[in-house]
Design a protein around this motif. Sequence first.
Motif, PDB file in Angstrom:
ATOM      1  N   ILE A 176       0.847  -1.203   0.000  1.00  0.00           N
ATOM      2  CA  ILE A 176       0.000   0.000   0.000  1.00  0.00           C
ATOM      3  C   ILE A 176       0.875   1.242   0.000  1.00  0.00           C
ATOM      4  O   ILE A 176       0.671   2.177  -0.776  1.00  0.00           O
ATOM      5  N   LEU A 177       1.873   1.268   0.878  1.00  0.00           N
ATOM      6  CA  LEU A 177       2.762   2.424   0.981  1.00  0.00           C
ATOM      7  C   LEU A 177       3.524   2.665  -0.316  1.00  0.00           C
ATOM      8  O   LEU A 177       3.629   3.792  -0.791  1.00  0.00           O
ATOM      9  N   SER A 178       4.037   1.609  -0.920  1.00  0.00           N
ATOM     10  CA  SER A 178       4.850   1.778  -2.129  1.00  0.00           C
ATOM     11  C   SER A 178       4.030   2.273  -3.316  1.00  0.00           C
ATOM     12  O   SER A 178       4.586   2.812  -4.267  1.00  0.00           O
ATOM     13  N   ALA A 179       2.703   2.088  -3.265  1.00  0.00           N
ATOM     14  CA  ALA A 179       1.841   2.549  -4.349  1.00  0.00           C
ATOM     15  C   ALA A 179       1.439   4.018  -4.215  1.00  0.00           C
ATOM     16  O   ALA A 179       0.868   4.588  -5.139  1.00  0.00           O
ATOM     17  N   ILE A 180       1.731   4.632  -3.082  1.00  0.00           N
ATOM     18  CA  ILE A 180       1.375   6.041  -2.871  1.00  0.00           C
ATOM     19  C   ILE A 180       2.457   6.898  -3.519  1.00  0.00           C
ATOM     20  O   ILE A 180       3.632   6.799  -3.176  1.00  0.00           O
ATOM     21  N   PRO A 181       2.088   7.758  -4.463  1.00  0.00           N
ATOM     22  CA  PRO A 181       3.109   8.515  -5.186  1.00  0.00           C
ATOM     23  C   PRO A 181       3.841   9.565  -4.342  1.00  0.00           C
ATOM     24  O   PRO A 181       5.016   9.818  -4.569  1.00  0.00           O
ATOM     25  N   GLU A 182       3.161  10.168  -3.386  1.00  0.00           N
ATOM     26  CA  GLU A 182       3.797  11.232  -2.602  1.00  0.00           C
ATOM     27  C   GLU A 182       4.148  10.688  -1.215  1.00  0.00           C
ATOM     28  O   GLU A 182       3.309  10.595  -0.329  1.00  0.00           O
ATOM     29  N   ARG A 183       5.431  10.309  -1.061  1.00  0.00           N
ATOM     30  CA  ARG A 183       5.877   9.701   0.194  1.00  0.00           C
ATOM     31  C   ARG A 183       7.378   9.902   0.352  1.00  0.00           C
ATOM     32  O   ARG A 183       8.092  10.198  -0.593  1.00  0.00           O
ATOM     33  N   VAL A 184       7.821   9.705   1.578  1.00  0.00           N
ATOM     34  CA  VAL A 184       9.247   9.715   1.902  1.00  0.00           C
ATOM     35  C   VAL A 184       9.457   8.669   2.989  1.00  0.00           C
ATOM     36  O   VAL A 184       8.594   8.476   3.839  1.00  0.00           O
ATOM     37  N   SER A 185      10.566   7.963   2.942  1.00  0.00           N
ATOM     38  CA  SER A 185      10.891   6.951   3.952  1.00  0.00           C
ATOM     39  C   SER A 185      12.358   7.113   4.322  1.00  0.00           C
ATOM     40  O   SER A 185      13.229   6.975   3.462  1.00  0.00           O
ATOM     41  N   CYS A 186      12.622   7.414   5.590  1.00  0.00           N
ATOM     42  CA  CYS A 186      13.979   7.719   6.038  1.00  0.00           C
ATOM     43  C   CYS A 186      14.487   6.645   6.984  1.00  0.00           C
ATOM     44  O   CYS A 186      13.827   6.325   7.969  1.00  0.00           O
ATOM     45  N   THR A 187      15.663   6.120   6.680  1.00  0.00           N
ATOM     46  CA  THR A 187      16.220   4.985   7.412  1.00  0.00           C
ATOM     47  C   THR A 187      17.476   5.370   8.179  1.00  0.00           C
ATOM     48  O   THR A 187      18.313   6.122   7.667  1.00  0.00           O
ATOM     49  N   TRP A 188      17.570   4.822   9.394  1.00  0.00           N
ATOM     50  CA  TRP A 188      18.754   4.935  10.235  1.00  0.00           C
ATOM     51  C   TRP A 188      19.192   3.526  10.619  1.00  0.00           C
ATOM     52  O   TRP A 188      18.343   2.664  10.857  1.00  0.00           O
ATOM     53  N   VAL A 189      20.486   3.275  10.673  1.00  0.00           N
ATOM     54  CA  VAL A 189      20.994   1.953  11.057  1.00  0.00           C
ATOM     55  C   VAL A 189      22.063   2.100  12.126  1.00  0.00           C
ATOM     56  O   VAL A 189      22.720   3.134  12.239  1.00  0.00           O
ATOM     57  N   LEU A 190      22.201   1.021  12.900  1.00  0.00           N
ATOM     58  CA  LEU A 190      23.301   0.902  13.851  1.00  0.00           C
ATOM     59  C   LEU A 190      24.300  -0.036  13.183  1.00  0.00           C
ATOM     60  O   LEU A 190      24.036  -1.224  13.043  1.00  0.00           O
ATOM     61  N   PRO A 191      25.426   0.508  12.689  1.00  0.00           N
ATOM     62  CA  PRO A 191      26.367  -0.307  11.908  1.00  0.00           C
ATOM     63  C   PRO A 191      26.783  -1.580  12.645  1.00  0.00           C
ATOM     64  O   PRO A 191      26.889  -1.607  13.868  1.00  0.00           O
ATOM     65  N   ALA A 192      27.004  -2.624  11.872  1.00  0.00           N
ATOM     66  CA  ALA A 192      27.472  -3.935  12.345  1.00  0.00           C
ATOM     67  C   ALA A 192      26.459  -4.623  13.248  1.00  0.00           C
ATOM     68  O   ALA A 192      26.823  -5.477  14.048  1.00  0.00           O
ATOM     69  N   THR A 193      25.167  -4.237  13.144  1.00  0.00           N
ATOM     70  CA  THR A 193      24.107  -4.890  13.916  1.00  0.00           C
ATOM     71  C   THR A 193      22.904  -5.093  13.001  1.00  0.00           C
ATOM     72  O   THR A 193      22.892  -4.636  11.851  1.00  0.00           O
ATOM     73  N   GLU A 194      21.889  -5.741  13.541  1.00  0.00           N
ATOM     74  CA  GLU A 194      20.606  -5.898  12.834  1.00  0.00           C
ATOM     75  C   GLU A 194      19.635  -4.793  13.224  1.00  0.00           C
ATOM     76  O   GLU A 194      18.472  -4.814  12.824  1.00  0.00           O
ATOM     77  N   SER A 195      20.091  -3.828  14.003  1.00  0.00           N
ATOM     78  CA  SER A 195      19.215  -2.779  14.504  1.00  0.00           C
ATOM     79  C   SER A 195      19.095  -1.641  13.494  1.00  0.00           C
ATOM     80  O   SER A 195      20.093  -1.111  13.008  1.00  0.00           O
ATOM     81  N   GLY A 196      17.860  -1.285  13.187  1.00  0.00           N
ATOM     82  CA  GLY A 196      17.612  -0.190  12.260  1.00  0.00           C
ATOM     83  C   GLY A 196      16.194   0.318  12.394  1.00  0.00           C
ATOM     84  O   GLY A 196      15.342  -0.320  13.013  1.00  0.00           O
ATOM     85  N   SER A 197      15.952   1.456  11.809  1.00  0.00           N
ATOM     86  CA  SER A 197      14.615   2.055  11.852  1.00  0.00           C
ATOM     87  C   SER A 197      14.334   2.761  10.546  1.00  0.00           C
ATOM     88  O   SER A 197      15.248   3.206   9.855  1.00  0.00           O
ATOM     89  N   THR A 198      13.061   2.824  10.229  1.00  0.00           N
ATOM     90  CA  THR A 198      12.608   3.599   9.080  1.00  0.00           C
ATOM     91  C   THR A 198      11.312   4.284   9.459  1.00  0.00           C
ATOM     92  O   THR A 198      10.404   3.646  10.010  1.00  0.00           O
ATOM     93  N   THR A 199      11.224   5.571   9.159  1.00  0.00           N
ATOM     94  CA  THR A 199       9.975   6.309   9.316  1.00  0.00           C
ATOM     95  C   THR A 199       9.519   6.733   7.930  1.00  0.00           C
ATOM     96  O   THR A 199      10.301   7.283   7.157  1.00  0.00           O
ATOM     97  N   SER A 200       8.258   6.445   7.640  1.00  0.00           N
ATOM     98  CA  SER A 200       7.665   6.817   6.354  1.00  0.00           C
ATOM     99  C   SER A 200       6.542   7.813   6.590  1.00  0.00           C
ATOM    100  O   SER A 200       5.791   7.699   7.559  1.00  0.00           O
ATOM    101  N   ILE A 201       6.454   8.781   5.682  1.00  0.00           N
ATOM    102  CA  ILE A 201       5.339   9.726   5.674  1.00  0.00           C
ATOM    103  C   ILE A 201       4.765   9.708   4.273  1.00  0.00           C
ATOM    104  O   ILE A 201       5.501   9.800   3.296  1.00  0.00           O
ATOM    105  N   ALA A 202       3.444   9.567   4.186  1.00  0.00           N
ATOM    106  CA  ALA A 202       2.775   9.540   2.887  1.00  0.00           C
ATOM    107  C   ALA A 202       1.502  10.360   2.959  1.00  0.00           C
ATOM    108  O   ALA A 202       0.845  10.409   3.995  1.00  0.00           O
ATOM    109  N   ARG A 203       1.185  11.009   1.837  1.00  0.00           N
ATOM    110  CA  ARG A 203      -0.072  11.744   1.740  1.00  0.00           C
ATOM    111  C   ARG A 203      -1.164  10.737   1.362  1.00  0.00           C
ATOM    112  O   ARG A 203      -0.992   9.956   0.436  1.00  0.00           O
TER     113      ARG A 203
END
Length: 191
Positions: A94-121
């Motif tokens: 659903i998110l990938s089909a929305i044309p107006e969106r942004v998704s920002c990712t942060w990672v903790l190097p050398a780990t499996e820990s990460g986050s992504t925040t997406s905003i879509a209209r």
Amino acid sequence: MRRTLLVPAALIVALAAGCAPTPVTAPTATPSETAAPSSTPTPTAEPIALPDCDTIYSDAVVASLTGEGRSPLGDVSGPGMGGWGTADDNIEAILSAIPERVSCTWVLPATESGSTTSIARLDEATRTTLIDAFTAAGYVVDGTLFEIEVDSEIGSYNETHILADGFWVGSYFSGGDSATLTGDALAQLLP
């Protein structure tokens, strides 16, 4: 012999009336016909612009993420990139089909820990589809807030999504608190 042409009197009067100037009187305006004073048109509100990855979070959240040793990767929501504010395949579709969106990712190097925040209209039809998808996937629903915690063989993660004022703000976080990211991104978008 002289002939006299007799012209009917009505025709003379009609011809004379057509040739003689008629007095012009200025029309008087009635109260309903008086021109209203010109008013300044009401400006239409500019639509809220989506943030970029440099402005999606407050300075305090950025300081917290960098203080943990996390690094920003920017918007990595393209095909095959894997950066979405959800780990659920149906919600990601659903998110990938929305044309107006942004998704920002942060990672903790050398780990499996990460986050992504997406905003879509969101439009209303997509909003309804999304609510149905959250419900079907087992998210805890509280009004316009949707949350889930998942434990799997590769680790645990949590997601927090908020639908507000025509926007969807959602965060996925493995090794942290998604609610903090979602709430902060929403506060930056809709202060």
